[in-house]
Design an enzyme around this catalytic site. Structure first.
Site: not given
Length: 384
Positions: A8, A11, A87-88, A130, A132, A153, A157
């Protein structure tokens, strides 16, 4: 010379991390996906021809879905440190492509860990977790808070987090999770809400956009400055023993707060009318220099239900007591300064003179993330 491998790398986080590690004298390797168009704009300013004897940044084609390629890269590079950031990562999009999100964001991590295990490379591994993960867990959230993922997502994760812990315990790998709360910068993707807002402001001021459509204005997030968080990634792998850390600011704001701060900094006052999906942000007053493009009473923010998540995460706020105690780390950039950095950048990107308040540069002398002899914030203003 230490070697680092970054998945990544193209990004937001990967680009800042590459800068930081290069400034530390590392040889940096990054995995990029093959595409018909280049997507390396965030790291182009770091690129040196690999034939140059001084080159320390090397890019390799690969994909986190390709186990054999990962193993071959590990054999060839033999990195001291691996930073797994690929990641997506768009939460709303994950509801549209849940299977792909699970494969890349979830199973991608175990592919990488298994490649480390089977090749026998002695790499320290950082896995990007994350906030999230916490979902509906009441704030403040830290390393011991229960996880309650509320999106494909976050669920992916969750697997990524626990498989990292499992490989650490089962195979004695130096594998760590960084539970990062929201972190933003001028390099944030334009579909993420913060950058969407700052870009919309610049487009409105140039007459290229009339209004911006947003989802849940009441969602509260702990927003920090991305370069500081990538520095924290390196710090986590610099410890004697592997562990997991929550990384954030401890301060939370709604999406509506972010909109107000962005427009206020530019000299525009927003008045909110209505509620729910009928809520609108209307120009109440503005700096006279915008007379040609703005009118009092115009609606510039509207709510569009298509941006709502099927299951919402209402309130994220970090408790970083562990990071402060064990790593002596805490963020320096405030929410207000973050807004100023992003607005200044996008205004300049659209050829509008930035207000330029930004950050008190003398307070951030450690933020020289390149080998150039000028401050990090000044580099941001140059559009790199």
């Amino acid at each position: 010379m230490q070697k680092a491998l970054i998945t990544g790398i193209t990004g937001q986080d990967g680009s800042y991390l590459a800068e930081y590690l290069l400034s530390k004298g590392y040889e940096v390797h990054g995995i990029i996906r093959r595409a018909s168009a280049f997507n390396t704009h965030r790291i182009d300013h770091l690129y040196v021809d690999p034939h140059d004897k001084n080159a320390r940044l090397f890019l390799h084609y690969g994909d986190i879905s390709d186990s054999s390629r990962l193993a071959n890269l590990l054999y060839g590079i033999n990195p001291d440190e691996i930073y797994h950031l690929a990641a997506q990562s768009h939460v709303r999009v994950a509801f549209d492509i849940p299977e792909y999100t699970a494969d890349v964001t979830g199973l991608g991590t175990v592919r990488l860990l298994e490649a480390v295990r089977t090749t026998g490379v002695k790499s320290k591994i950082y896995n990007a977790a994350t906030s999230e993960l916490f979902g509906s867990t009441p704030p403040p959230q830290n390393e011991t808070s229960p996880f309650y993922p509320r999106s494909p997502y976050a669920a992916a994760k969750l697997y990524s987090y626990w498989i990292t812990v499992n490989y650490r315990e089962a195979y004695n790998l130096f594998a760590c999770n960084g539970i990062l709360f929201n972190h933003e910068s001028p390099r944030r993707g334009e579909t993420f809400v913060t950058r969407k807002i700052t870009m919309a402001l610049a487009n409105i001021l140039t007459g290229n956009q009339k209004k911006i459509y947003l989802g849940n204005l009441n969602a509260k997030r702990d927003w920090g400055f991305a370069p500081e968080y990538t520095e924290m990634m390196h710090l986590i792998l610099s410890q004697d023993k592997p562990s997991d850390y929550a990384v954030g600011t401890g301060d939370s704001h709604t999406v509506r707060d972010f909109v107000n701060s962005v427009f206020n900094y530019a000299g525009i006052e927003i008045e909110w009318q209505g509620a729910g999906i009928d809520e609108k942000g209307i120009i109440k007053s503005f700096d006279k220099k915008y007379d040609a493009v703005l009118k009092a009473g115009e609606t510039v923010i509207e709510v569009d239900p298509k941006y709502f998540r099927p299951t919402e995460v209402e309130f994220l706020q970090a408790d970083i007591s562990k990071a402060i105690k064990e790593l002596n780390w805490s963020p320096k950039v405030t929410f207000t300064e973050l807004v100023k950095i992003m607005v200044d950048y996008d205004m300049k990107l659209k050829s509008i003179a930035p207000k330029g308040e930004g950050i008190e540069v003398s307070r951030l002398k450690g933020f020289n993330y390149t080998n150039h002899d000028y401050s990090f914030h000044e580099k941001l203003r140059e559009g790199c």
